[in-house]
Design a protein around this motif. Sequence first.
Motif, short mmCIF file in Angstrom:
data_model
loop_
_atom_site.label_atom_id
_atom_site.label_comp_id
_atom_site.label_asym_id
_atom_site.label_seq_id
_atom_site.Cartn_x
_atom_site.Cartn_y
_atom_site.Cartn_z
N LEU A 226 -9.45 -7.37 9.96
CA LEU A 226 -8.46 -6.94 8.97
C LEU A 226 -8.97 -7.13 7.54
N LEU A 227 -9.67 -8.24 7.30
CA LEU A 227 -10.18 -8.50 5.96
C LEU A 227 -11.25 -7.48 5.56
N VAL A 228 -12.17 -7.18 6.47
CA VAL A 228 -13.22 -6.21 6.17
C VAL A 228 -12.62 -4.81 6.02
N LEU A 229 -11.65 -4.49 6.87
CA LEU A 229 -10.98 -3.20 6.73
C LEU A 229 -10.25 -3.13 5.39
N GLY A 230 -9.61 -4.24 4.99
CA GLY A 230 -8.95 -4.27 3.69
C GLY A 230 -9.92 -4.09 2.55
N SER A 231 -11.12 -4.65 2.69
CA SER A 231 -12.14 -4.47 1.66
C SER A 231 -12.53 -3.00 1.51
N THR A 232 -12.76 -2.36 2.64
CA THR A 232 -13.13 -0.94 2.61
C THR A 232 -12.00 -0.10 2.03
N ALA A 233 -10.76 -0.39 2.45
CA ALA A 233 -9.61 0.37 1.93
C ALA A 233 -9.49 0.19 0.42
N THR A 234 -9.75 -1.02 -0.08
CA THR A 234 -9.69 -1.27 -1.52
C THR A 234 -10.74 -0.45 -2.26
N LEU A 235 -11.93 -0.37 -1.69
CA LEU A 235 -12.99 0.42 -2.32
C LEU A 235 -12.67 1.91 -2.30
N VAL A 236 -11.99 2.34 -1.26
CA VAL A 236 -11.70 3.77 -1.11
C VAL A 236 -10.57 4.21 -2.04
N VAL A 237 -9.49 3.43 -2.10
CA VAL A 237 -8.31 3.87 -2.85
C VAL A 237 -8.21 3.21 -4.23
N GLY A 238 -9.00 2.18 -4.49
CA GLY A 238 -8.90 1.46 -5.75
C GLY A 238 -9.34 2.23 -6.98
N PRO A 239 -10.49 2.89 -6.95
CA PRO A 239 -10.95 3.60 -8.15
C PRO A 239 -10.01 4.75 -8.53
N PRO A 240 -9.94 5.08 -9.80
CA PRO A 240 -9.10 6.20 -10.23
C PRO A 240 -9.66 7.52 -9.70
N GLY A 241 -8.77 8.49 -9.56
CA GLY A 241 -9.20 9.80 -9.09
C GLY A 241 -8.91 9.99 -7.61
N ARG A 242 -9.29 11.15 -7.13
CA ARG A 242 -9.05 11.50 -5.73
C ARG A 242 -9.98 10.73 -4.81
N VAL A 243 -9.50 10.44 -3.62
CA VAL A 243 -10.34 9.82 -2.60
C VAL A 243 -11.29 10.88 -2.05
N THR A 244 -12.56 10.55 -2.00
CA THR A 244 -13.55 11.51 -1.53
C THR A 244 -13.52 11.62 -0.01
#
Length: 291
Positions: A226-244
């Motif tokens: 869960l922690l590693v998945l949360g890290s990836t999710a944060t990297l994916v949705v955290g930056p501004p702009g559309r998710v690639t």
Amino acid sequence: MPVTRTTQTHENAEVTGSAASGPARARGLAAACHPLPAAAVTLFAAALTAAAGHGPAGAAVTVGAVAAGQLSVGWCNDRADLRRDLVTGRPDKPLVAGTVPAPAVTWAAAGALLLCVPLSLACGPLAGAAHLVGVAAAWAYNLRLKSTAASWLPYALAFGLLPAFVTLGLPGAPWPPPWLTAAAALVGVGAHFANVLPDIEDDLATGVAGLPQRLGRRVSAALAGLLVLGSTATLVVGPPGRVTTYGWMLLAATATVLLLAARRPAGRLPFLATMAVAGADVALLVVELRP
């Protein structure tokens, strides 16, 4: 009796280490620094410096500081764990096998730590302070906190401060975006939970009762995922702009890999899966942070 056997094994390890040839000692010393995690963190720092826009000189000093810090932490860990490794019988550890003497590892850890200090401060006072706090947290884990319920805290602090070390060394000393700090801290704590899974019984038998050991293998394996998945999710949705598209694919692949790894929590697969996911996350970071 266990005490007698441990003492004899310790003496044999010291004798063998003293008698080992120079190349054998060098190999033992290299193996005692925890080369896989040390290399992974150093490469992560190298990717961050490149993505953040460091010049060649700044990147070299930054990566050198991280490498020195990681070497000091790895050698400190093996030296601090020597007595417990002897009790549990860990011939895979160079100190137990006697391929390198304990004093050599002690001096190597101290030397790497001394080298880490000026290299860190050469990146700037704020950057150097951030990195040295992270290294100090890792040493505190090795020497005391790994046996407490706060065992996760040094990982959160050390990994969370790594992006700050990289960005604070840039002109103007900017802090990293919060989502990057959070993602790094989450993957660090996830790696902690995944790394201890194979050794929980041995740890408890020798008095190491960190948070994963207290929670047990099944709960710790689930938390690691869960922690590693949360890290990836944060990297994916955290930056501004559309998710690639790569971001969505990475998130789906991470969930799949971690689910498969969770089916074998007793082995090294969860930790190796964590390292693989972290590598994929770094690729995403390089794209997102490129100036």
